[in-house]
Design an enzyme around this catalytic site. Structure first.
Site, PDB file in Angstrom:
ATOM      1  N   LYS A  76      35.002  45.584  25.902  1.00 37.89           N
ATOM      2  CA  LYS A  76      33.985  45.956  24.912  1.00 37.89           C
ATOM      3  C   LYS A  76      34.401  47.263  24.249  1.00 37.89           C
ATOM      4  CE  LYS A  76      28.954  46.629  24.422  1.00 37.89           C
ATOM      5  NZ  LYS A  76      27.651  46.632  25.128  1.00 37.89           N
ATOM      6  N   SER A 156      23.938  43.749  23.184  1.00 40.88           N
ATOM      7  CA  SER A 156      24.997  44.201  22.310  1.00 40.88           C
ATOM      8  C   SER A 156      26.398  43.697  22.667  1.00 40.88           C
ATOM      9  CB  SER A 156      25.032  45.736  22.324  1.00 40.88           C
ATOM     10  OG  SER A 156      25.364  46.226  23.613  1.00 40.88           O
ATOM     11  N   SER A 180      21.895  44.076  27.624  1.00 45.27           N
ATOM     12  CA  SER A 180      23.034  43.826  26.725  1.00 45.27           C
ATOM     13  C   SER A 180      24.189  43.056  27.346  1.00 45.27           C
ATOM     14  CB  SER A 180      23.554  45.154  26.169  1.00 45.27           C
ATOM     15  OG  SER A 180      22.632  45.708  25.275  1.00 45.27           O
TER      16      SER A 180
END
Length: 492
Positions: A76, A156, A180
């Site tokens: 990420k 996210s 998330s």
């Protein structure tokens, strides 16, 4: 090879049935083919990954290498990676190249993992759709039956979830502040684990809300997540919230079973107007655990209804404080102006997207003079009450079972225009984040339109092993093996 699980790839690499170079090449090819449609990666590093794969093959030939030697992963783009651009999906960090490695990615590298690139996310991890990235939104590799509408992957960590679901990597790192990891895992039909707050170091992870952010693994199944979490976790003296406890061999807990286990069903999670499909899946999950020998017990978490509003006070207050450093003077891209105030204003307006600006404004408001006690301090008191609810429930039960999200993935153009409606996507995941307890989401079925739905298990502090044991029972019962419409099929 892109259809393998991470655990199967580990075994095949150790037995020299495949090489790390073959495995990495296959996944690089999948990224090259699919990323134009999915936009799961902001940055790719194929050559760097291939060199790492050659080194991994040398170690494997000697019978050496760590837990994840030769395994291709996505990272990420919130984790700082030494010498590789790290953007947090924001214009203000568009050209930032960290001179150091985050603790989590350093741990993964020391165990032999190979990074294929940095995955997309909502800007500064603020969002539950992955449509707020400065590098464009991510498209869920799943499609509704008979429809070509592009769906959101959740957020996210939507880029990580989409990359795993599409077969572009075997696993990926995520961060979870209010859901998330778990919500995008549910939307994309994969498994995601948010460990106990403090289990993984936050050093080198770009902060959203410091008292909530926690790194975790995202992969195809629980065994894959178990291997990843073991590699990621560990005490780090550079992070004052890191907890000095031994890291268990999570994979050893997978087959413990649930006989005699008590599974709490929180009555407050039966939200009004919950879709029948979500409720039916929840009942199915209860039945699976009961048939395996567990005892369902209804419990109460009376302050659940305050979870979401309290979260959006605490998280946004901390976000406004954390993001104050990006002003064009100390950090971030600078926009020139005639005065210092004008420079700040122009830099932050150009650097931050609309959603980030909205959250900074709300967070600054609740911390402002005259409102701190009324909002932030009161929210922290309510947060303590939410934590006590969980502690009280875990005196009676071993784990809690709930849905992960109130719906399946929705289309890009179906995103509600009211931000509050978007925030409701996290309604089932936020309370566990507020309490800091571990939780996971696993795919448990499909809705009437052929989209994946997830179930969530929540556990005691630092008792991720019980979560893995209960989750494994549900995973076997669900037998979820459907692949999304956009799934890479490359190589032998």
């Amino acid at each position: 090879m892109t259809d393998m699980t991470l655990a199967a790839a580990r075994r095949a690499l150790a037995a020299r049935e495949i090489s790390a170079v073959e495995l990495v090449d296959s996944h690089n090819k999948a990224i090259e083919s699919l990323n134009g449609d999915v936009n799961a990666f902001i940055i790719t590093t194929p050559e760097q990954a291939r060199e790492a794969a050659k080194a991994a093959d040398t170690l494997l030939a000697k019978g050496e290498g760590g837990l994840l030697c030769g395994i291709p992963l996505g990272v990420k783009d919130l984790f700082c990676t030494n010498g590789v651009r790290t953007t947090a999906a924001s214009n203000i960090l568009r050209d930032f190249v960290p001179p150091y490695e985050s603790a989590v990615t350093a741990n993964l590298l020391s165990e032999g993992a190979i990074f294929l690139g940095k995955t997309n996310l909502d800007e500064f991890a603020m969002g539950s759709t992955n449509l707020t990235s400065a590098f464009g939104g991510v498209t869920n590799p799943w499609r509704r039956s008979g429809s070509d509408a592009k769906l959101v992957p959740g957020g996210s960590s939507g880029g990580s979830a989409a990359a795993v679901a599409a077969g572009m990597v075997l696993g990926a790192t995520g961060t979870d502040t209010g859901g998330s990891i778990r919500q995008p895992a549910a939307f994309c039909g994969i498994t995601g684990v948010k460990p106990t707050y403090g289990r993984c170091s936050r050093f080198g992870t770009i902060a959203f809300a410091s008292s909530l952010d926690q790194a975790g693994p995202m992969a195809r199944n629980l065994e894959d997540c178990a291997w990843m979490l073991e590699a990621m976790a560990g005490f780090d003296k550079r992070d004052s919230t890191s907890v000095d406890r031994p890291v268990p061999r999570y994979a050893d807990a997978l087959e413990r079973g649930v006989k005699g286990m008590k599974v709490g069903i929180p009555r407050e999670y039966r939200a009004p107007n919950m879709p029948r499909e979500i409720e039916a899946l929840w009942e199915q999950g209860i039945a699976w655990l009961r048939e395996a020998g567990a005892e369902p017990v209804e419990v109460s978490l009376p302050h659940t209804k305050y979870g979401l509003p309290t979260y959006y006070i605490v998280a946004l207050a901390e976000a406004s404080s954390n993001l104050a450093r990006y002003d064009g003077v100390r950090f971030g891209e600078r926009v020139k102006a005639d005065s210092l105030d004008a420079l700040y204003e122009a830099t932050r307006h150009a650097g931050f997207g609309e959603e980030v600006r909205r959250r900074i404004l709300m967070g600054t408001y609740v911390l402002s003079s005259g409102y701190y006690d009324a909002y932030y301090l009161r929210a922290q008191k309510v947060r303590t009450m939410i934590q006590r609810d969980f502690l009280s429930a875990f005196e009676k039960v071993d784990v809690l079972l709930t849905p992960t999200a109130p719906s399946a993935a929705f289309a890009h153009d179906e995103k509600p225009t009211d931000p509050v409606q978007v925030y409701l996507n996290d309604v089932f995941t936020v309370p566990a984040s507020m309490a800091g307890v571990p939780a996971l989401s696993l795919p448990a079925g499909l809705d009437a339109q052929g989209l994946p739905l997830g179930l969530q298990l929540i556990g005691r502090y630092f008792d991720e092993e019980t979560l893995f044991a209960a989750g494994r029972v549900m995973e076997k019962a669900a037998g979820f093996s459907t692949r999304p419409a956009l799934f890479a099929e490359f190589g032998a």
